[in-house]
Design an enzyme around this catalytic site. Structure first.
Site, short mmCIF file in Angstrom:
data_model
loop_
_atom_site.label_atom_id
_atom_site.label_comp_id
_atom_site.label_asym_id
_atom_site.label_seq_id
_atom_site.Cartn_x
_atom_site.Cartn_y
_atom_site.Cartn_z
N ARG A 1 -20.29 -8.41 26.05
CA ARG A 1 -21.45 -9.09 25.42
C ARG A 1 -22.51 -8.11 24.92
O ARG A 1 -23.69 -8.44 24.82
CB ARG A 1 -22.08 -10.11 26.36
CG ARG A 1 -21.13 -11.23 26.74
CD ARG A 1 -21.86 -12.54 27.01
NE ARG A 1 -20.90 -13.56 27.31
CZ ARG A 1 -20.61 -13.97 28.55
NH1 ARG A 1 -21.23 -13.44 29.57
NH2 ARG A 1 -19.71 -14.91 28.73
N LYS B 1 -25.94 -4.27 10.34
CA LYS B 1 -24.83 -5.12 9.90
C LYS B 1 -23.53 -4.55 10.44
O LYS B 1 -23.28 -3.35 10.32
CB LYS B 1 -24.77 -5.19 8.38
CG LYS B 1 -25.72 -6.21 7.79
CD LYS B 1 -25.40 -6.44 6.32
CE LYS B 1 -26.35 -7.46 5.73
NZ LYS B 1 -26.15 -7.60 4.27
N GLU C 1 -24.73 3.57 -3.81
CA GLU C 1 -25.70 2.87 -2.94
C GLU C 1 -27.08 3.51 -3.06
O GLU C 1 -28.09 2.83 -2.92
CB GLU C 1 -25.22 2.87 -1.48
CG GLU C 1 -23.89 2.16 -1.23
CD GLU C 1 -24.00 0.62 -1.11
OE1 GLU C 1 -25.05 0.06 -1.43
OE2 GLU C 1 -22.99 0.01 -0.71
N LYS D 1 -34.49 1.27 2.89
CA LYS D 1 -33.66 0.35 3.69
C LYS D 1 -34.45 -0.11 4.92
O LYS D 1 -34.46 -1.30 5.25
CB LYS D 1 -32.37 1.05 4.11
CG LYS D 1 -31.49 0.20 5.03
CD LYS D 1 -30.31 -0.39 4.34
CE LYS D 1 -29.60 -1.43 5.18
NZ LYS D 1 -28.18 -1.34 5.12
N GLU E 1 -31.51 -11.17 6.65
CA GLU E 1 -31.21 -11.49 5.25
C GLU E 1 -31.56 -12.93 4.89
O GLU E 1 -30.77 -13.66 4.29
CB GLU E 1 -29.72 -11.20 4.97
CG GLU E 1 -29.46 -10.99 3.48
CD GLU E 1 -28.08 -10.46 3.19
OE1 GLU E 1 -27.77 -9.34 3.62
OE2 GLU E 1 -27.30 -11.17 2.54
N ARG F 1 -33.70 -8.91 1.95
CA ARG F 1 -32.57 -8.04 2.29
C ARG F 1 -31.38 -8.29 1.36
O ARG F 1 -30.56 -7.40 1.13
CB ARG F 1 -32.16 -8.22 3.76
CG ARG F 1 -31.07 -7.24 4.16
CD ARG F 1 -30.91 -7.06 5.64
NE ARG F 1 -29.85 -6.09 5.89
CZ ARG F 1 -29.55 -5.61 7.07
NH1 ARG F 1 -30.23 -5.98 8.14
NH2 ARG F 1 -28.58 -4.72 7.21
N ASN G 1 -27.71 -6.32 -1.86
CA ASN G 1 -26.35 -6.68 -2.27
C ASN G 1 -26.18 -6.64 -3.79
O ASN G 1 -25.19 -7.17 -4.31
CB ASN G 1 -26.01 -8.09 -1.76
CG ASN G 1 -25.94 -8.12 -0.25
OD1 ASN G 1 -25.34 -7.24 0.36
ND2 ASN G 1 -26.57 -9.10 0.36
N HIS H 1 -22.75 -6.26 -5.23
CA HIS H 1 -21.75 -6.41 -4.16
C HIS H 1 -20.86 -7.64 -4.34
O HIS H 1 -19.71 -7.61 -3.91
CB HIS H 1 -22.43 -6.45 -2.79
CG HIS H 1 -22.88 -5.10 -2.31
ND1 HIS H 1 -23.76 -4.31 -3.01
CD2 HIS H 1 -22.56 -4.39 -1.19
CE1 HIS H 1 -23.98 -3.17 -2.35
NE2 HIS H 1 -23.25 -3.20 -1.24
N HIS I 1 -17.21 -6.80 -4.11
CA HIS I 1 -16.35 -7.31 -3.04
C HIS I 1 -15.14 -8.02 -3.63
O HIS I 1 -14.02 -7.93 -3.10
CB HIS I 1 -17.11 -8.28 -2.14
CG HIS I 1 -18.07 -7.59 -1.19
ND1 HIS I 1 -18.97 -8.28 -0.42
CD2 HIS I 1 -18.26 -6.29 -0.90
CE1 HIS I 1 -19.67 -7.42 0.31
NE2 HIS I 1 -19.26 -6.21 0.02
N HIS J 1 -15.34 1.30 -1.41
CA HIS J 1 -16.42 0.31 -1.44
C HIS J 1 -17.54 0.74 -2.41
O HIS J 1 -17.98 -0.05 -3.25
CB HIS J 1 -16.97 0.10 -0.03
CG HIS J 1 -18.19 -0.77 -0.02
ND1 HIS J 1 -18.18 -2.09 -0.43
CD2 HIS J 1 -19.49 -0.50 0.33
CE1 HIS J 1 -19.41 -2.59 -0.33
NE2 HIS J 1 -20.22 -1.65 0.11
N1 GLY Z 1 -25.59 -3.07 3.03
C1 GLY Z 1 -26.52 -4.09 2.80
C2 GLY Z 1 -27.36 -4.43 3.99
O1 GLY Z 1 -27.33 -3.71 4.96
O2 GLY Z 1 -28.04 -5.41 3.98
#
Ligand code: GLY
Length: 405
Positions: free
Chosen positions: A154, A176, A218, A260, A270, A274, A278, A281, A285, A300
């Site tokens: 946990r 994330k 990025e 960031k 998010e 946040r 993306n 993305h 993706h 990626h």
């Molecule tokens: N890679 C995007 C984020 O961390 O929100």
């Protein structure tokens, strides 16, 4: 958002600390060429309670004063280059550690099967809740190890030691974690913040240029979403950065981490801004899924670069962004040797609006059967656009897939 920038010359041979401060946690990102990774680890392991807010009760009481055992989840290539040095440092410092190599390289390692295999291995080595997991590798290792740390027993403490440019500027910061599923990328995971991020630029010395370019996408993203002046700087300095100029790398890494951190501090889960991170993305993706998450075909960061180009094309087509902006952005990436035309990818299927739309369907940002995209208004400003129906997206995908550089 106010960025606290420092002149480049100040950064040489110094160590910078950027702080992440979410509602429940705070942790440092150590950035620097002179970073003594092992020394910081030792300090952290010996004084864990000082840094620890999530597990404060647990460590301030039961484990206070005990030196924790470290479980290093590690990329094989990173180990080949730096394993000896890391192990010597840990042994000299009398740190008890277990090394757990991730058996696959690339996105394919972010699978349920590998997650289960790693869990069994780590449990068999006798992990308990006082132990610490270190993610030592690129974004894939960071996402996988973060998910393991967040779920095993946990949740045990986590340190991120990113070794690729992409992981250093993006994925190691902000908590994330996750793995890929048949239905799409990163569809299973938890938000789980590390307690420390250790960025040592020396790891970039052995990074293949292709990986460096992927990380660059990025970095450019930060300028494109929120800081036009930083994108200007990248237009001047991108080549220097990709030539591994230490000052340029440090400045870009620090600026990216500051941005960031500022975004994560405001919106950890998010619910709002946040999502800007993306940019590109959703398209990216989808392309990664069509590439079968095969890093030989598409990394990626490469997918993100192409996706950013597509987001600018899309925004121009619907009149959200001034005509000619997409060309500026795509020319910048192309100038740095990056592929921007998705038709040039060695996909196993012929790319079209049908299969790309299908591949984009299972994205965490989508809901009510409609699509959400992050679209630019101009360089340095983006917005979250929700409620795009499938037929509209299909129509514009057909248009933008026809655009050639
Ligand atoms: N890679 C995007 C984020 O961390 O929100």
């Amino acid at each position: 958002m106010q960025q606290n920038k420092r002149p480049m010359k100040e950064l040489t041979n110094s160590q910078t600390i950027v702080k992440v401060q979410t509602t429940h946690q705070h942790y440092p990102i150590h950035i620097g060429q002179s970073l003594d990774t092992i020394g910081l680890l030792i300090d952290y392991l010996c004084h864990a309670s000082k840094h620890n807010t999530r597990h404060a009760g647990r460590h301030n009481t039961r484990h206070a004063g005990r030196q924790a055992v470290l479980h290093i989840i590690c990329d094989k290539m990173v180990y080949q280059h730096y394993g000896q040095a890391m192990e010597a440092g840990l042994t000299n410092a009398n740190i008890t550690y277990h090394l757990h190599h991730v058996p696959l390289i690339g996105e394919k390692a972010k699978s349920i099967a590998i997650y289960e295999q790693m869990l069994e291995k780590i449990l068999a080595s006798g992990i308990d809740r006082s132990h610490v997991i270190a993610a030592w590798g690129g974004g894939v290792v960071g996402d996988l190890a973060g998910f393991i740390a967040g779920t095993i027993l946990r949740g045990v403490r986590l340190i991120q030691i990113p070794t690729t440019l992409l992981a250093q500027v993006d994925s190691s910061v902000g908590g994330k974690t996750g793995i890929n599923m048949q239905a799409g990328k990163n569809l299973v995971g938890v938000f789980y913040q590390p307690e420390m991020v250790l960025i040592d630029c020396r790891f970039l010395a052995s990074l293949p240029t292709r990986q460096l370019q992927a990380g660059y996408a990025e970095i450019a993203k930060y300028g494109l979403i929120n800081d036009a002046a930083f994108f200007d700087w990248l237009q001047e300095s991108g080549k220097r950065l990709l030539a591994r100029d230490a000052d340029a790398l440090l400045y870009a890494i620090e600026t990216s981490c500051r941005m960031k951190a500022a975004i994560v501090n405001q919106d950890e889960r998010e619910a709002g801004i946040r999502a800007w991170l993306n940019l590109g993305h959703s398209f990216g993706h989808g392309l990664e899924k069509l590439a079968g998450y095969d890093g030989d075909i598409l990394l990626h960061g490469e997918a993100v670069a192409i996706g950013i180009g597509m987001a600018f094309d899309y925004a121009e087509q619907i009149g959200k962004c001034k005509s000619g902006t997409a060309q500026i952005v795509k020319a910048h990436f192309t100038d740095l040797g990056m592929v921007m035309n998705p038709h040039q990818l060695a996909l196993k299927v012929a790319l079209n609006a049908d299969n790309l739309l299908e591949a984009m369907r299972y994205d965490k940002k989508n809901y009510d059967e409609s699509f959400t995209l992050i679209l630019p208004q101009k360089i340095g400003k983006v917005e979250v656009v929700t409620g795009i129906d499938a037929s509209t997206l299909h129509r514009y995908l057909s248009v933008i897939l026809d655009i050639r550089l």
